[in-house]
Design a protein around this motif. Sequence first.
Motif, mmCIF file in Angstrom:
data_model
loop_
_atom_site.group_PDB
_atom_site.id
_atom_site.type_symbol
_atom_site.label_atom_id
_atom_site.label_comp_id
_atom_site.label_asym_id
_atom_site.label_seq_id
_atom_site.Cartn_x
_atom_site.Cartn_y
_atom_site.Cartn_z
ATOM 1 N N ARG A 85 60.047 39.356 54.645
ATOM 2 C CA ARG A 85 61.147 40.321 54.273
ATOM 3 C C ARG A 85 61.433 41.182 55.077
ATOM 4 O O ARG A 85 62.724 41.821 55.407
ATOM 5 N N ILE A 86 60.457 41.648 55.855
ATOM 6 C CA ILE A 86 60.633 42.724 56.910
ATOM 7 C C ILE A 86 59.958 42.188 58.323
ATOM 8 O O ILE A 86 58.986 41.648 58.314
ATOM 9 N N PRO A 87 60.533 42.489 59.452
ATOM 10 C CA PRO A 87 59.821 42.256 60.610
ATOM 11 C C PRO A 87 58.829 43.194 61.078
ATOM 12 O O PRO A 87 58.898 43.976 62.238
ATOM 13 N N ALA A 88 57.712 43.264 60.245
ATOM 14 C CA ALA A 88 56.764 44.369 60.646
ATOM 15 C C ALA A 88 55.394 43.843 60.135
ATOM 16 O O ALA A 88 55.495 43.085 59.414
ATOM 17 N N TYR A 89 54.495 44.405 60.611
ATOM 18 C CA TYR A 89 53.029 44.357 60.047
ATOM 19 C C TYR A 89 52.114 45.715 60.095
ATOM 20 O O TYR A 89 52.713 46.924 60.734
ATOM 21 N N ILE A 90 50.995 45.551 59.417
ATOM 22 C CA ILE A 90 50.295 46.860 59.189
ATOM 23 C C ILE A 90 49.185 46.863 60.208
ATOM 24 O O ILE A 90 48.202 46.005 60.119
ATOM 25 N N LYS A 91 48.971 47.837 60.930
ATOM 26 C CA LYS A 91 47.746 47.980 62.020
ATOM 27 C C LYS A 91 46.953 48.578 61.801
ATOM 28 O O LYS A 91 47.238 50.172 61.288
ATOM 29 N N ARG A 92 45.455 48.412 61.664
ATOM 30 C CA ARG A 92 44.405 49.372 61.507
ATOM 31 C C ARG A 92 43.575 49.471 62.707
ATOM 32 O O ARG A 92 43.504 48.763 63.453
ATOM 33 N N PRO A 93 42.943 50.706 63.083
ATOM 34 C CA PRO A 93 42.364 51.072 63.948
ATOM 35 C C PRO A 93 40.974 50.056 64.231
ATOM 36 O O PRO A 93 40.518 49.942 63.045
ATOM 37 N N ALA A 94 40.968 49.677 65.304
ATOM 38 C CA ALA A 94 39.614 49.004 65.822
ATOM 39 C C ALA A 94 38.387 49.375 65.311
ATOM 40 O O ALA A 94 38.258 50.778 65.660
ATOM 41 N N GLY A 95 37.513 48.923 64.504
ATOM 42 C CA GLY A 95 36.286 49.317 63.984
ATOM 43 C C GLY A 95 36.225 50.299 62.717
ATOM 44 O O GLY A 95 35.278 50.778 62.415
ATOM 45 N N MET A 96 37.553 50.273 62.556
ATOM 46 C CA MET A 96 37.732 51.289 60.945
ATOM 47 C C MET A 96 37.252 50.696 60.001
ATOM 48 O O MET A 96 37.827 49.247 59.562
ATOM 49 N N GLU A 97 36.492 50.893 58.991
ATOM 50 C CA GLU A 97 35.588 50.253 58.000
ATOM 51 C C GLU A 97 36.469 50.585 56.839
ATOM 52 O O GLU A 97 36.819 51.567 56.566
ATOM 53 N N TRP A 98 36.556 49.947 55.651
ATOM 54 C CA TRP A 98 36.922 49.901 54.493
ATOM 55 C C TRP A 98 35.994 50.925 53.730
ATOM 56 O O TRP A 98 34.559 50.672 54.002
ATOM 57 N N ALA A 99 36.334 51.743 52.965
ATOM 58 C CA ALA A 99 35.478 52.449 52.195
ATOM 59 C C ALA A 99 34.342 51.947 51.353
ATOM 60 O O ALA A 99 33.290 51.824 51.431
ATOM 61 N N ASN A 100 35.100 50.564 50.744
ATOM 62 C CA ASN A 100 34.139 49.728 50.003
ATOM 63 C C ASN A 100 35.148 48.619 49.895
ATOM 64 O O ASN A 100 36.481 48.429 50.064
ATOM 65 N N GLU A 101 34.624 47.459 49.284
ATOM 66 C CA GLU A 101 35.238 46.199 49.014
ATOM 67 C C GLU A 101 36.356 46.344 48.121
ATOM 68 O O GLU A 101 37.391 45.911 48.048
ATOM 69 N N GLN A 102 36.034 47.181 47.033
ATOM 70 C CA GLN A 102 37.117 47.245 46.015
ATOM 71 C C GLN A 102 38.357 48.285 46.772
ATOM 72 O O GLN A 102 39.429 47.565 46.202
ATOM 73 N N ALA A 103 38.138 48.840 47.539
ATOM 74 C CA ALA A 103 39.125 49.516 48.322
ATOM 75 C C ALA A 103 40.132 48.624 48.798
ATOM 76 O O ALA A 103 41.231 48.519 49.021
ATOM 77 N N ARG A 104 39.423 47.680 49.759
ATOM 78 C CA ARG A 104 39.937 46.652 50.485
ATOM 79 C C ARG A 104 40.723 45.827 49.440
ATOM 80 O O ARG A 104 41.885 45.459 49.718
ATOM 81 N N ASN A 105 40.244 45.429 48.426
ATOM 82 C CA ASN A 105 41.159 44.526 47.477
ATOM 83 C C ASN A 105 42.152 45.131 46.789
ATOM 84 O O ASN A 105 43.326 44.707 46.460
#
Length: 441
Positions: free
Chosen positions: A230-250
């Motif tokens: 729907r939009i020509p874009a994506y979300i970028k995360r810094p390399a090596g940045m970890e999620w706080a936990n699996e629940q945050a990622r989900n």
Amino acid sequence: MRFSDRIRAAYDGFTGKSETAENAAKQPETTAQHALPYAPMISPGLLEDIAFGDYDRRDLWAAEYNVRMVVDFVASKIAALPFHAYRVKPNGDREEAPNSEIGKLIADPSYVANETRYRLIHSLVVDMMLNDQWLMLLTMDEDYDYRLRRIPYGTYSVQYNALAEPTGVQITLPNGQVNYELPNKNVLLSLGYPGAVGNPKPMSGALGPLLTEARELASYRRFIAQNGGRIPAYIKRPAGMEWANEQARNDFIQGMRAYRKGGGKDGGWPLLEDGMEIVTVDAFKPVDMADLDARDRIGIAVCNAYHISPENVGIRTGNKSSVEAYKDQLWNVELSPYVVQLEQQLNHVIPKAVGEEDVFILANMDAQLRGTPSEQYKALSTATGRPFMSLNEGRRKLNLPAKDDGDEVIVPLNVTQGGQPSPQDGGNTQNAQTGASPNGR
């Protein structure tokens, strides 16, 4: 034509010249043999499927928008024309003959109950444009009045000789098949170009590749609309940045999914964690398909195939003067072949069949070129050189009561004695001829 002759003509129209004895024996011995049975329900087994891609010619009318638009435009314009019967006098003059057998027939031609002349002619023109052929039978109703019965395409077959000349027609009816040898005074058959072996090759077949391509493009557009981003874009995360936990990622993934179509938050954007960025890309966009332009181009191609200006159908726009010019072209050039074909086929069979060879059928195409009432009145007054309507005739058009002295058409003295060609002239012609000033000074 005598009453007994009319019954015989109707009986011939019912049985056909070459009907077999077996079929003849099936006919009920009643006094109503002049009436053809009602048209059968058409089953797929009786229909000739001439398919291209996923569609055959029956589906063109039902599913192809551009074909339906152009064919219905032409058919509705011709069906709305006034049709009249005229008799040729011995001196060559023509007079309208509404009380003749042909005049009564053309006023209410259809054998089918409650089918108007508009609907009958509309169906014939559609048959011709889609199938390059149409068939009607001249028969009688229960009151011994002449009627025309359209035979739907697919319920009849035409036989040809080695020279591709039609020699007979076989029609499938509920109680069996009826055969007609050609020529037959009760059969009105119009066939297009037969090629080398018979069977017309309609324009709908030539449009097949174009319409198949259009369907593939439409399918592709639907796929892009349903599944494309729907939009020509994506979300970028810094390399090596970890999620706080699996629940945050989900939770983040589920939040993104909630913004899809039907998620209840269409058009919004979720909160991003620290360090995330929205990166736009120069990706393919739905507008790049130019789908509206493609649709118009296909419609224009269909118009050109049937020799109709796209401006008249409404696919292309024009200014006021060009619209008037296209209207004149529509009736004088584009629709004329369709109308002439219909008139000639009717006049080729019906006058001889009903015994009125001095009567013919004519479509009044001038009725569509008359312009506005004010334009018509001015043109008639100029053409006749005098007023053409009495006071009471004019008052009736305004729903006003008549005057005792209002039945006479009054001609102004400046027309009969002043030398003006019409009441609208105002003395301009006379002043120009004598060199006088237009205002009399």
